[in-house]
Write a protein that holds these residues in place. Structure first.
Motif, PDB file in Angstrom:
ATOM      1  N   GLU A   7       0.823  -1.200   0.000  1.00  0.00           N
ATOM      2  CA  GLU A   7       0.000   0.000   0.000  1.00  0.00           C
ATOM      3  C   GLU A   7       0.863   1.258   0.000  1.00  0.00           C
ATOM      4  O   GLU A   7       0.550   2.254  -0.663  1.00  0.00           O
ATOM      5  N   CYS A  10       2.141   1.816  -3.498  1.00  0.00           N
ATOM      6  CA  CYS A  10       1.054   2.307  -4.347  1.00  0.00           C
ATOM      7  C   CYS A  10       0.817   3.795  -4.091  1.00  0.00           C
ATOM      8  O   CYS A  10       0.557   4.566  -5.024  1.00  0.00           O
ATOM      9  N   LYS A  15      -1.174   5.434  -6.998  1.00  0.00           N
ATOM     10  CA  LYS A  15      -2.034   4.403  -7.569  1.00  0.00           C
ATOM     11  C   LYS A  15      -2.982   3.878  -6.485  1.00  0.00           C
ATOM     12  O   LYS A  15      -2.633   3.834  -5.311  1.00  0.00           O
ATOM     13  N   ARG A  16      -4.179   3.495  -6.909  1.00  0.00           N
ATOM     14  CA  ARG A  16      -5.126   2.871  -5.990  1.00  0.00           C
ATOM     15  C   ARG A  16      -5.031   1.360  -6.156  1.00  0.00           C
ATOM     16  O   ARG A  16      -5.288   0.837  -7.243  1.00  0.00           O
ATOM     17  N   CYS A  17      -4.649   0.667  -5.120  1.00  0.00           N
ATOM     18  CA  CYS A  17      -4.422  -0.772  -5.210  1.00  0.00           C
ATOM     19  C   CYS A  17      -5.394  -1.540  -4.313  1.00  0.00           C
ATOM     20  O   CYS A  17      -5.737  -1.086  -3.223  1.00  0.00           O
ATOM     21  N   TRP A 170       5.705   0.541 -10.688  1.00  0.00           N
ATOM     22  CA  TRP A 170       6.134  -0.112  -9.455  1.00  0.00           C
ATOM     23  C   TRP A 170       7.634   0.050  -9.226  1.00  0.00           C
ATOM     24  O   TRP A 170       8.069   0.373  -8.116  1.00  0.00           O
TER      25      TRP A 170
END
Length: 228
Positions: A7, A10, A15-17, A170
Motif C-alpha cells: 500500500e 502504491c 495508484k489505488r491498489c 512499481w
C-alpha cells in the motif's frame, strides 16, 4: 511483501491498489514438469502475484518487477534427517524439486514435481522422496539444511503478464522507497512483525549507500546478513 508495504508503494506511485488472496495455482502451475502461468494472472483477474521467484522457466511466459528481496534455494528433510540425505551427493536420492537443481548440475536418482507444499510433505513423510529442494528457508516440523543455493535471475518480485504495465510504475516507486532507507527498516523488522516469521539472513537487499559528506567523509553500511 507485507500488505502495508504494498500500500505504501502504491501511494508513492499515486495508484489505488486492491489486495486479494487467491490459490497459488491461479498465479502459476506445474503440469508434467513444465511451468505455466495460472488462469488468474493470464485472464487479468489481477495485475500481479506477490512474492514470486524469477527463474528462467517462469520468464518464458511471465515478467517480473525489480527484485525487492534476495531468494535462496535449500534442501528440506524430515526432522533429524533420518535418511541421511547428503546435499553434496544426491545421486542416490529421490528429490521433489524445482527446476533449479538441474542448473546446479546435481543429478538425483529420481525427481518428483509436487503441486504444492502439502503434497511435498506427504512425499517426505511416506518415504517417496528423500528431500525437498525449494526457495523455503523454514518449514515447521521439518529440517531445512544450512546450505544455500542461488537459482534466480534477479530475486523475489512481483510476477505479471508480459503485457502488464505495472512494472513501469512499481519499479520507480520501489526505488524511491529503497533509497529513502525505509526499505531497510521494513526488512529488518519482518522477524518481529507478521506472526514471528523467520527470515533468512540473506533475504534483505543491502542498505543503500550513504553519500559522502562535503568533506569527503562518509560510511558504507555493511550488508544485512527468505517464500515461495
Amino acid at each position: 511483501m507485507a500488505y502495508t508495504t504494498i500500500e505504501t508503494l502504491c501511494e508513492i506511485a499515486n495508484k489505488r491498489c486492491e489486495i486479494t488472496v487467491q490459490p497459488f495455482e491461479e498465479c502459476v502451475r506445474t503440469v508434467r514438469d513444465r511451468i505455466y502461468p495460472g488462469i488468474g494472472i493470464m485472464s487479468k483477474w489481477y495485475d500481479a502475484c506477490v512474492g514470486y521467484v524469477s527463474i528462467p522457466e517462469r520468464l518464458n511466459s511471465m515478467a517480473f518487477t525489480d527484485a525487492y528481496a534476495n531468494a535462496v534455494a535449500t534442501f528440506t528433510v524430515l526432522k533429524g534427517n533420518p535418511r541421511n540425505f547428503n546435499p553434496d551427493n544426491v545421486s542416490e536420492s529421490v528429490i521433489t524439486v524445482e527446476h533449479c537443481l538441474k542448473r546446479l548440475n546435481k543429478v538425483p536418482k529420481g525427481i518428483i514435481v509436487a503441486a504444492d507444499l502439502n503434497k511435498v510433505k506427504d512425499l517426505l513423510n511416506n518415504g517417496s522422496a528423500d528431500a525437498l529442494f525449494s526457495p523455503r528457508t523454514l518449514i515447521p516440523g521439518y529440517d531445512v539444511l544450512p546450505a544455500r543455493y542461488d537459482c534466480t535471475t534477479s530475486g523475489l518480485g512481483m510476477m505479471v503478464r508480459k503485457d502488464n504495465e505495472l512494472p513501469g510504475w512499481w519499479n520507480p516507486a520501489f526505488k524511491s522507497f529503497y533509497k529513502s532507507g525505509n526499505y531497510t527498516v521494513w526488512c529488518k523488522s519482518i522477524n518481529q512483525k507478521y506472526g514471528g516469521i523467520r527470515i533468512d539472513d540473506s533475504y534483505c537487499l543491502p542498505p543503500p549507500a550513504v553519500k559522502p559528506t562535503a568533506s569527503g567523509s562518509g560510511t558504507q553500511p555493511g550488508q544485512i546478513v527468505g517464500r515461495r
